[in-house]
Design a protein around this motif. Structure first.
Motif, PDB file in Angstrom:
ATOM      1  N   LYS A 100       0.842  -1.199   0.000  1.00  0.00           N
ATOM      2  CA  LYS A 100       0.000   0.000   0.000  1.00  0.00           C
ATOM      3  C   LYS A 100       0.879   1.253   0.000  1.00  0.00           C
ATOM      4  N   VAL A 101       1.869   1.232   0.895  1.00  0.00           N
ATOM      5  CA  VAL A 101       2.742   2.411   1.009  1.00  0.00           C
ATOM      6  C   VAL A 101       3.417   2.694  -0.331  1.00  0.00           C
ATOM      7  N   MET A 102       3.841   1.623  -1.022  1.00  0.00           N
ATOM      8  CA  MET A 102       4.517   1.809  -2.304  1.00  0.00           C
ATOM      9  C   MET A 102       3.586   2.420  -3.348  1.00  0.00           C
ATOM     10  N   HIS A 103       2.289   2.215  -3.192  1.00  0.00           N
ATOM     11  CA  HIS A 103       1.364   2.728  -4.198  1.00  0.00           C
ATOM     12  C   HIS A 103       0.705   4.037  -3.816  1.00  0.00           C
ATOM     13  N   LEU A 104       1.020   4.545  -2.628  1.00  0.00           N
ATOM     14  CA  LEU A 104       0.433   5.824  -2.233  1.00  0.00           C
ATOM     15  C   LEU A 104       1.030   6.942  -3.077  1.00  0.00           C
ATOM     16  N   SER A 105       0.250   7.996  -3.250  1.00  0.00           N
ATOM     17  CA  SER A 105       0.764   9.148  -3.974  1.00  0.00           C
ATOM     18  C   SER A 105       1.595   9.986  -3.006  1.00  0.00           C
ATOM     19  N   PHE A 106       2.440  10.856  -3.587  1.00  0.00           N
ATOM     20  CA  PHE A 106       3.342  11.658  -2.738  1.00  0.00           C
ATOM     21  C   PHE A 106       2.585  12.428  -1.670  1.00  0.00           C
ATOM     22  N   GLN A 107       1.459  13.043  -2.078  1.00  0.00           N
ATOM     23  CA  GLN A 107       0.753  13.871  -1.108  1.00  0.00           C
ATOM     24  C   GLN A 107       0.287  13.034   0.084  1.00  0.00           C
ATOM     25  N   GLN A 108       0.023  11.728  -0.175  1.00  0.00           N
ATOM     26  CA  GLN A 108      -0.442  10.878   0.918  1.00  0.00           C
ATOM     27  C   GLN A 108       0.699  10.455   1.833  1.00  0.00           C
ATOM     28  N   THR A 109       1.848  10.091   1.249  1.00  0.00           N
ATOM     29  CA  THR A 109       2.977   9.738   2.117  1.00  0.00           C
ATOM     30  C   THR A 109       3.432  10.969   2.889  1.00  0.00           C
ATOM     31  N   ASP A 110       3.367  12.147   2.241  1.00  0.00           N
ATOM     32  CA  ASP A 110       3.723  13.377   2.950  1.00  0.00           C
ATOM     33  C   ASP A 110       2.852  13.537   4.187  1.00  0.00           C
ATOM     34  N   LYS A 111       1.567  13.213   4.030  1.00  0.00           N
ATOM     35  CA  LYS A 111       0.625  13.413   5.136  1.00  0.00           C
ATOM     36  C   LYS A 111       0.936  12.476   6.304  1.00  0.00           C
ATOM     37  N   PHE A 112       1.227  11.227   6.003  1.00  0.00           N
ATOM     38  CA  PHE A 112       1.522  10.265   7.083  1.00  0.00           C
ATOM     39  C   PHE A 112       2.856  10.576   7.764  1.00  0.00           C
ATOM     40  N   THR A 113       3.791  11.097   7.059  1.00  0.00           N
ATOM     41  CA  THR A 113       5.216  11.262   7.414  1.00  0.00           C
ATOM     42  C   THR A 113       5.950   9.916   7.399  1.00  0.00           C
ATOM     43  N   PRO A 319      -5.112   5.084  -2.989  1.00  0.00           N
ATOM     44  CA  PRO A 319      -4.226   6.007  -3.699  1.00  0.00           C
ATOM     45  C   PRO A 319      -5.071   6.983  -4.509  1.00  0.00           C
ATOM     46  N   VAL A 320      -4.735   8.290  -4.432  1.00  0.00           N
ATOM     47  CA  VAL A 320      -5.530   9.244  -5.209  1.00  0.00           C
ATOM     48  C   VAL A 320      -5.106   9.229  -6.669  1.00  0.00           C
ATOM     49  N   ILE A 321      -3.935   8.621  -6.925  1.00  0.00           N
ATOM     50  CA  ILE A 321      -3.496   8.537  -8.317  1.00  0.00           C
ATOM     51  C   ILE A 321      -3.502   7.069  -8.714  1.00  0.00           C
ATOM     52  N   PHE A 322      -4.397   6.733  -9.637  1.00  0.00           N
ATOM     53  CA  PHE A 322      -4.525   5.317  -9.997  1.00  0.00           C
ATOM     54  C   PHE A 322      -4.593   5.154 -11.518  1.00  0.00           C
ATOM     55  N   ASP A 323      -4.559   3.898 -11.960  1.00  0.00           N
ATOM     56  CA  ASP A 323      -4.545   3.592 -13.391  1.00  0.00           C
ATOM     57  C   ASP A 323      -5.734   4.190 -14.137  1.00  0.00           C
ATOM     58  N   GLY A 324      -5.472   4.685 -15.329  1.00  0.00           N
ATOM     59  CA  GLY A 324      -6.568   5.041 -16.217  1.00  0.00           C
ATOM     60  C   GLY A 324      -6.965   3.801 -16.987  1.00  0.00           C
ATOM     61  N   ASN A 325      -8.104   3.849 -17.695  1.00  0.00           N
ATOM     62  CA  ASN A 325      -8.521   2.602 -18.345  1.00  0.00           C
ATOM     63  C   ASN A 325      -8.791   2.745 -19.838  1.00  0.00           C
ATOM     64  N   SER A 326      -8.112   3.690 -20.468  1.00  0.00           N
ATOM     65  CA  SER A 326      -8.364   3.837 -21.907  1.00  0.00           C
ATOM     66  C   SER A 326      -7.604   2.787 -22.719  1.00  0.00           C
ATOM     67  N   GLY A 327      -6.565   2.204 -22.114  1.00  0.00           N
ATOM     68  CA  GLY A 327      -5.771   1.213 -22.842  1.00  0.00           C
ATOM     69  C   GLY A 327      -4.843   1.845 -23.875  1.00  0.00           C
ATOM     70  N   ALA A 328      -4.802   3.184 -23.899  1.00  0.00           N
ATOM     71  CA  ALA A 328      -3.945   3.873 -24.882  1.00  0.00           C
ATOM     72  C   ALA A 328      -2.467   3.638 -24.569  1.00  0.00           C
ATOM     73  N   LYS A 329      -1.650   3.663 -25.631  1.00  0.00           N
ATOM     74  CA  LYS A 329      -0.200   3.510 -25.442  1.00  0.00           C
ATOM     75  C   LYS A 329       0.496   4.765 -25.987  1.00  0.00           C
ATOM     76  N   ILE A 330       1.614   5.094 -25.364  1.00  0.00           N
ATOM     77  CA  ILE A 330       2.363   6.254 -25.830  1.00  0.00           C
ATOM     78  C   ILE A 330       3.166   5.848 -27.061  1.00  0.00           C
ATOM     79  N   THR A 331       2.978   6.576 -28.171  1.00  0.00           N
ATOM     80  CA  THR A 331       3.704   6.194 -29.384  1.00  0.00           C
ATOM     81  C   THR A 331       4.783   7.213 -29.736  1.00  0.00           C
ATOM     82  N   GLU A 332       4.421   8.520 -29.676  1.00  0.00           N
ATOM     83  CA  GLU A 332       5.382   9.537 -30.097  1.00  0.00           C
ATOM     84  C   GLU A 332       6.007  10.290 -28.936  1.00  0.00           C
ATOM     85  N   GLY A 333       5.184  10.631 -27.962  1.00  0.00           N
ATOM     86  CA  GLY A 333       5.698  11.340 -26.802  1.00  0.00           C
ATOM     87  C   GLY A 333       5.528  12.848 -26.895  1.00  0.00           C
ATOM     88  N   LYS A 334       4.467  13.272 -27.604  1.00  0.00           N
ATOM     89  CA  LYS A 334       4.195  14.714 -27.656  1.00  0.00           C
ATOM     90  C   LYS A 334       3.484  15.133 -26.357  1.00  0.00           C
TER      91      LYS A 334
END
Ligand code: UTP
Ligand code: MG
Length: 582
Positions: A100-113, A319-334
């Motif tokens: 769980k700790v590994m998947h928390l977002s920064f703002q959450q680990t900041d809060k726990f200390t 975690p407040v930041i979690f996977d999106g589900n569009s299945g899109a892949k990065i091809t160019e990186g714009k």
């Protein structure tokens, strides 16, 4: 509580066998006084011939020994089952919490200390583990000893009930009163422990800074204070608990005396035999002992409850930041920022970035320039979603970053953080963080591009040189180049340098830029810098001022159009004698 049961479920069989074997042990304990009483009444004081009596004593003695061996076996089995369950339970819970700790977002680990997370993962889980081990064995033991003892005692003589009616309520009231005051303190103890851990953590990781500023005395004081607070709270708890057992002992001894008195009168009246009075004394001791055990268990329960609450807080944090589900892949990186605003959760909504519109094209180098604290790091942190923007959209290849799976997103972005973090291991191992499966040649090439090859070859063991914890054995510029090599090896579509060349001299930096241009032709490079000399050859430069982008263009364009840019340029020219920026 339900969380605890969830973790016990896989080990239900052992969790069941533990109290069952305990029943065996306690039953044997309960039989012993009865047999002892038989020895006295029928053997020693028996009416038969001496030889016969001796035979009886011997037979019952052997029976007692047998029962006690059986009880012993039950006890060992119960301890073994209980310990196994508790250890596995603790192991699972620690693993899940760490996960769980590994998947928390920064703002959450900041809060726990960090300190508190460490306490929760170690000390708190151990407390719950101890509680599980104890309750599996002790709840059954205490319950049986208590109820079984009462039944046996009353069977011997109902008049003994009188002693119970008086002593039990007294004991239970004492236990309840003390526990009511001690229970809330257990949570406080854990919080104080958090503070101690936080200070240790800060000082161990920041030992160099502490020494550089000769802040040892100050830090030792700070630690001393936190440590004393912890001790004082612990003392408060211990003082309360210290008066518990002596009071219970007094009640117990008084009860034993009452039993002997009542028993004596009954023997006098020929209503009871001496052996039975002896057995009664053992039973009353067992009954009141079990009440003392309840007191001890309450202690453990309150401690475990306080800890369970703290561990649950971590486990229940989504975690407040979690996977999106569009299945899109990065091809160019714009990379595009569209009307992006951002505020840190802890700064009560005061925006760090306002209305940012910016595009970084594949194969180009976008530089971001701005004074310290203007929000450059915050801006690039939005791309790999270290934080999510509060307004607007960050897009990669036209898709919102929130719609990518986090793994897909982050594996395509190479970030060289402002503060290089290396790990203990060899040079090659550290670079391979970018790609476990990279060949030696690939590692070497990445190091060459990052301008790290030269100093690595200078080490006696080359790529096999051990780097100490946090890369302390390397210079600042060496660490930066190692981090750059690590990010390049990842072969990302987007490469972010957060002030990552600040410790390099200008000629090394120029070589690095040339190598990046030559070898990473289709990568989107975003480069944050403080020095104009570092960015003037970039394809586009964005200048951040007052939380927003105040100018955008090439060096030549900005010199024409942006006063802020010109000011920075001339001030740096003056500082460096004009040599570096010309
Ligand atoms: P940044 O860290 O984005 O600034 O912080 P920067 O431009 O990269 O600065 P340098 O060049 O590395 O020094 C922008 C603002 O956000 C606040 C900071 O106080 C700063 O004013 N901030 C940063 C937070 O409130 N919380 C954080 O976790 C980080
Ligand atoms: Mg920064």
């Amino acid at each position: 509580m339900s969380k605890i049961f969830k973790y016990l479920k896989p080990y239900w069989l052992f969790a069941l066998l533990c109290p069952l074997s305990m029943i065996l042990e306690v039953s044997m304990d309960l039989i012993q006084p009865q047999l002892m009483s038989n020895i006295v009444d029928n053997g020693i004081l028996g009416s038969g011939a001496l030889d016969e009596n001796l035979q009886y004593v011997l037979r019952t003695g052997i029976l007692m020994l047998g029962f006690s061996l059986l009880g012993c076996a039950g006890g060992i089995a119960s301890a073994a089952f209980g310990t196994t369950v508790a250890q596995k339970f603790g192991n699972d819970m620690r693993k899940d919490t760490f996960d769980k700790v590994m998947h928390l977002s920064f703002q959450q680990t900041d809060k726990f200390t960090t300190g508190s997370l460490v306490t929760r993962l170690t000390n708190d889980i151990t407390a719950i583990q101890q509680f599980v081990a104890m309750s599996l064995r002790m709840f059954v033991r205490t319950g049986m000893q208590f109820l079984g003892g009462i039944a046996c005692l009353l069977t011997l003589n109902v008049n003994f009930g009188l002693v119970l009616i008086i002593s039990l309520p007294v004991q239970l009231t004492v236990v309840a009163l003390i526990m009511k005051r001690a229970a809330p303190l257990f949570g406080v103890v854990q919080n104080k422990l958090d503070k101690v851990n936080s200070i240790v953590q800060e000082n161990v990781t920041g030992a160099r800074v502490v020494k550089a500023f000769t802040r040892e005395e100050y830090e030792i004081d700070r630690f001393g204070n936190a440590n004393s607070e912890l001790m004082e709270t612990n003392m408060k708890v211990q003082k309360l608990l210290a008066i518990l057992n002596p009071i219970l002992m007094v009640v117990m001894n008084a009860s034993v005396m009452a039993i002997i008195l009542i028993g004596g009168l009954q023997v006098e009246a020929k209503a009871m035999e001496v052996g039975s009075v002896m057995a009664a004394v053992t039973y009353i001791t067992q009954i009141l002992m079990s009440v003392m055990m309840v007191g001890m268990m309450f202690q453990q329960v309150s401690r475990a409850m306080a800890s369970a609450k703290r561990v649950k807080e971590v486990l229940d944090t989504e975690p407040v930041i979690f996977d999106g589900n569009s299945g899109a892949k990065i091809t160019e990186g714009k990379v595009e920022f569209k009307n992006v605003s951002f505020a840190y959760p802890n700064t009560s909504g005061k925006p760090v970035l306002k209305n940012i519109n910016l595009t970084a094209q594949p194969g180009q180098m976008l530089a971001i320039l701005g004074s310290t604290g203007c929000g450059k790091t915050s801006l690039v942190n939005l791309i790999p979603r270290f934080y999510d923007c509060t307004d607007g959209e960050v897009l990669i290849d036209g898709v919102n970053v929130k719609d990518y799976k986090l793994d897909d997103l982050r594996s395509n972005i190479g970030v060289v953080l402002q503060k290089s973090e290396l790990f203990s291991g060899t040079v090659a191992e550290n670079i391979r963080w970018g790609d476990d499966n990279a060949s030696d040649d690939e590692v070497k090439l990445a190091a060459q591009t990052a301008q790290a090859e030269e100093f690595i070859q200078g080490f006696t063991d080359g790529y096999d040189t051990m780097i100490s914890e946090k890369g302390a054995s390397l210079s600042g510029g060496q660490k930066q180049r190692m981090s750059i090599a690590r990010a390049i090896l990842k072969k990302p579509k987007i490469l972010i340098f957060d002030d990552s060349t600040s410790a390099l001299d200008l000629s090394t930096e120029a070589k690095l830029h040339a190598a990046l241009r030559e070898r990473l032709t289709d990568v989107t490079v975003i480069m944050i810098a403080q020095r104009i000399a570092s960015v003037m050859r970039a394809d586009k430069i964005a200048v951040i001022d007052k939380s927003t982008i105040c100018a955008f263009g090439t060096h030549a364009e900005l010199m024409q159009t942006s006063k802020v840019y010109r000011d920075i340029y001339y001030s740096q020219m003056k500082e460096e004698g004009g040599a570096s920026v010309g």
